[in-house]
Design a protein around this motif. Structure first.
Motif, PDB file in Angstrom:
ATOM      1  N   ALA A  19      50.449  39.305  39.079  1.00 20.22           N
ATOM      2  CA  ALA A  19      50.384  39.513  40.530  1.00 20.22           C
ATOM      3  C   ALA A  19      49.836  40.902  40.848  1.00 20.22           C
ATOM      4  CB  ALA A  19      51.769  39.332  41.153  1.00 20.22           C
ATOM      5  N   GLY A  20      50.435  41.913  40.224  1.00 22.15           N
ATOM      6  CA  GLY A  20      50.019  43.292  40.483  1.00 22.15           C
ATOM      7  C   GLY A  20      48.569  43.555  40.114  1.00 22.15           C
ATOM      8  N   MET A  21      48.142  43.016  38.973  1.00 19.35           N
ATOM      9  CA  MET A  21      46.749  43.241  38.539  1.00 19.35           C
ATOM     10  C   MET A  21      45.767  42.535  39.465  1.00 19.35           C
ATOM     11  SD  MET A  21      46.801  43.489  34.371  1.00 19.35           S
ATOM     12  CE  MET A  21      47.654  41.965  33.960  1.00 19.35           C
ATOM     13  N   THR A  22      46.153  41.370  39.998  1.00 22.35           N
ATOM     14  CA  THR A  22      45.261  40.660  40.926  1.00 22.35           C
ATOM     15  C   THR A  22      45.143  41.421  42.242  1.00 22.35           C
ATOM     16  OG1 THR A  22      45.910  38.552  39.944  1.00 22.35           O
ATOM     17  CG2 THR A  22      44.804  38.459  42.067  1.00 22.35           C
ATOM     18  N   ALA A  23      46.274  41.908  42.761  1.00 20.77           N
ATOM     19  CA  ALA A  23      46.237  42.697  43.996  1.00 20.77           C
ATOM     20  C   ALA A  23      45.378  43.944  43.805  1.00 20.77           C
ATOM     21  CB  ALA A  23      47.649  43.090  44.418  1.00 20.77           C
ATOM     22  N   ALA A  24      45.510  44.587  42.638  1.00 16.41           N
ATOM     23  CA  ALA A  24      44.724  45.793  42.348  1.00 16.41           C
ATOM     24  C   ALA A  24      43.236  45.465  42.277  1.00 16.41           C
ATOM     25  CB  ALA A  24      45.200  46.412  41.035  1.00 16.41           C
ATOM     26  N   LEU A  25      42.912  44.319  41.700  1.00 20.47           N
ATOM     27  CA  LEU A  25      41.511  43.877  41.616  1.00 20.47           C
ATOM     28  C   LEU A  25      40.927  43.704  43.016  1.00 20.47           C
ATOM     29  CD1 LEU A  25      38.987  42.497  40.335  1.00 20.47           C
ATOM     30  CD2 LEU A  25      40.319  40.400  40.250  1.00 20.47           C
ATOM     31  N   TYR A  26      41.622  42.955  43.878  1.00 20.09           N
ATOM     32  CA  TYR A  26      41.110  42.683  45.220  1.00 20.09           C
ATOM     33  C   TYR A  26      41.020  43.956  46.054  1.00 20.09           C
ATOM     34  CZ  TYR A  26      40.805  37.595  45.046  1.00 20.09           C
ATOM     35  OH  TYR A  26      40.418  36.304  44.771  1.00 20.09           O
ATOM     36  N   ALA A  27      42.042  44.797  45.983  1.00 20.90           N
ATOM     37  CA  ALA A  27      42.054  46.014  46.800  1.00 20.90           C
ATOM     38  C   ALA A  27      40.983  47.005  46.348  1.00 20.90           C
ATOM     39  CB  ALA A  27      43.435  46.659  46.758  1.00 20.90           C
ATOM     40  N   SER A  28      40.833  47.165  45.023  1.00 22.80           N
ATOM     41  CA  SER A  28      39.830  48.126  44.521  1.00 22.80           C
ATOM     42  C   SER A  28      38.413  47.618  44.762  1.00 22.80           C
ATOM     43  CB  SER A  28      40.058  48.425  43.035  1.00 22.80           C
ATOM     44  OG  SER A  28      39.989  47.250  42.264  1.00 22.80           O
ATOM     45  N   ARG A  29      38.256  46.298  44.743  1.00 29.04           N
ATOM     46  CA  ARG A  29      36.935  45.707  45.012  1.00 29.04           C
ATOM     47  C   ARG A  29      36.545  45.919  46.471  1.00 29.04           C
ATOM     48  NH1 ARG A  29      34.925  40.135  45.304  1.00 29.04           N
ATOM     49  NH2 ARG A  29      32.891  40.068  44.285  1.00 29.04           N
ATOM     50  N   ALA A  30      37.548  46.125  47.330  1.00 29.56           N
ATOM     51  CA  ALA A  30      37.293  46.443  48.743  1.00 29.56           C
ATOM     52  C   ALA A  30      37.105  47.948  48.940  1.00 29.56           C
ATOM     53  CB  ALA A  30      38.443  45.936  49.604  1.00 29.56           C
ATOM     54  N   ASN A  31      36.904  48.652  47.827  1.00 26.93           N
ATOM     55  CA  ASN A  31      36.617  50.092  47.837  1.00 26.93           C
ATOM     56  C   ASN A  31      37.810  50.946  48.262  1.00 26.93           C
ATOM     57  OD1 ASN A  31      34.742  52.032  47.085  1.00 26.93           O
ATOM     58  ND2 ASN A  31      34.062  52.366  49.192  1.00 26.93           N
ATOM     59  N   LEU A  32      39.031  50.458  47.983  1.00 24.81           N
ATOM     60  CA  LEU A  32      40.236  51.245  48.233  1.00 24.81           C
ATOM     61  C   LEU A  32      40.654  51.927  46.940  1.00 24.81           C
ATOM     62  CD1 LEU A  32      42.226  48.564  50.281  1.00 24.81           C
ATOM     63  CD2 LEU A  32      40.879  50.467  51.200  1.00 24.81           C
ATOM     64  N   SER A  33      41.274  53.104  47.053  1.00 24.94           N
ATOM     65  CA  SER A  33      41.791  53.773  45.848  1.00 24.94           C
ATOM     66  C   SER A  33      43.150  53.159  45.502  1.00 24.94           C
ATOM     67  CB  SER A  33      41.916  55.282  46.065  1.00 24.94           C
ATOM     68  OG  SER A  33      42.799  55.567  47.126  1.00 24.94           O
ATOM     69  N   VAL A  34      43.283  52.727  44.255  1.00 23.86           N
ATOM     70  CA  VAL A  34      44.464  51.944  43.853  1.00 23.86           C
ATOM     71  C   VAL A  34      45.075  52.506  42.573  1.00 23.86           C
ATOM     72  CG1 VAL A  34      45.308  49.655  43.197  1.00 23.86           C
ATOM     73  CG2 VAL A  34      43.428  49.850  44.836  1.00 23.86           C
ATOM     74  N   LEU A  35      46.396  52.629  42.569  1.00 27.24           N
ATOM     75  CA  LEU A  35      47.133  52.983  41.354  1.00 27.24           C
ATOM     76  C   LEU A  35      48.090  51.846  41.015  1.00 27.24           C
ATOM     77  CD1 LEU A  35      48.027  55.081  39.163  1.00 27.24           C
ATOM     78  CD2 LEU A  35      49.829  55.759  40.761  1.00 27.24           C
ATOM     79  N   MET A  36      48.006  51.363  39.764  1.00 26.76           N
ATOM     80  CA  MET A  36      49.019  50.444  39.238  1.00 26.76           C
ATOM     81  C   MET A  36      50.014  51.278  38.441  1.00 26.76           C
ATOM     82  SD  MET A  36      46.900  47.143  37.834  1.00 26.76           S
ATOM     83  CE  MET A  36      45.669  48.080  36.916  1.00 26.76           C
ATOM     84  N   LEU A  37      51.277  51.143  38.778  1.00 31.61           N
ATOM     85  CA  LEU A  37      52.322  51.940  38.132  1.00 31.61           C
ATOM     86  C   LEU A  37      53.278  50.981  37.438  1.00 31.61           C
ATOM     87  CD1 LEU A  37      53.332  54.900  38.014  1.00 31.61           C
ATOM     88  CD2 LEU A  37      54.499  54.494  40.175  1.00 31.61           C
TER      89      LEU A  37
END
Length: 311
Positions: A19-37
């Protein structure tokens, strides 16, 4: 001069499972800065899973292999990854501030809770004492220690039966102790297990104690709820699959958990707090599978973008 560590992001995703990796994929692809912790290696419970047969696009795939592929997908658009267990969450205005056990402090406009679940413990004598010395919650991690030995699996759901079947590839015999009078696992999995001559099932029975000697497990004590009889099963290992509990301790004071500790969200993965979303197994949801976790992550990724465009 050392490069200064980034601590402020558009989005922080706590938990790097599917779930977390998918959200990070979609958000970063929208050019947002993303940290997975995450408190461990990316992949979450995928790393404890052998063959996965119900994830679309794969006839069968190994859990750790799928975790690696998902991680590469999640980071290809710039999402970052860091170790750490979140200990404190503070909501100050529009910003969410997270403090980890490593002493790191991160801030973000959006917080995504994707911390998943962990195996429930039985709470019987000997269970904690012999943890790592014959008591396990992960067949993939520890099964190799029990080659040609006898192991007990506790539980009657999908995980117990699937992991029991995995253990038959290594162990000489697998005894599944089931509290109810029948299995709760899916019919197909039950059929496969019943045809496996290395597996035996004991119903209407609870494990009341884990027995050990010389720092290792030697068996379990059981109680038959129908006959009232107590007995012992001699075994070299005990694998416990009696359900799971949500990993939500850092979020307990935010007012977004139900009585069982799962996070309450709407259909858009949003909690009652602005800019706080929850996805995957940690969420109040009727099904906890990789496919549903990925679906949650995709919806959240899109909703995060919409939220940030409007704030």
């Amino acid at each position: 001069m050392a490069e200064e560590k980034q601590t402020n992001y558009d989005v922080i995703v706590v938990g790097a499972g599917p779930a977390g990796m998918t959200a990070a994929l979609y958000a970063s692809r929208a050019n947002l800065s993303v940290l997975m912790l995450d408190r461990g290696i990316y992949g979450g419970n995928l790393n404890n899973t052998a063959a996965i047969e119900n994830y679309p696009g794969f006839k069968t795939v190994q859990g750790p292999e799928l975790a690696q592929d998902m991680y590469q997908g999640a980071t290809q658009f710039g999402a970052q990854y860091a170790y750490g267990t979140v200990e404190k969450v503070e909501l100050a205005g529009d910003l969410k501030q997270l403090t980890t056990d490593m002493g790191d402090v991160f801030t973000a406009k959006v917080l995504v809770i994707a911390t998943g679940t962990q195996q429930r413990h039985m709470g019987v004598p000997g269970e904690e004492e012999y943890g790592g010395r014959g008591v396990s919650y992960c067949a993939v991690c520890d099964g190799a220690f029990f080659k040609n030995k006898h192991v007990v699996v506790v539980g009657g759901g999908d995980s117990a039966v699937e992991e029991g079947m995995y253990l038959t590839q290594l162990a000489k015999k697998v005894t599944v102790v089931v509290r109810r009078d029948q299995l709760r696992a899916q019919p197909l999995i039950q059929e496969q297990a019943k045809q496996n001559d290395k597996m035996e099932f004991i119903f209407n029975t609870q494990v009341t104690e884990v027995l050990g000697d010389d720092n290792k497990v030697v068996g379990v004590k059981t109680h038959d709820s129908k006959t009232g009889k107590d007995a012992e099963i001699r075994a070299d290992g005990v694998f416990i699959y009696v359900g799971s509990v949500p990993m939500t301790a850092p979020f307990k004071d935010l007012g977004i958990l139900n009585e069982q500790g799962y996070v309450k969200t709407n259909d858009l993965m949003a909690t009652s707090l602005p800019g706080v979303f929850a996805i995957g197994d940690v969420r109040e949801t009727p099904l906890r599978q990789i496919a549903t976790a990925v679906g949650d992550g995709a919806i959240a990724g899109q909703q995060i973008y919409q939220y940030l465009m409007n704030h």
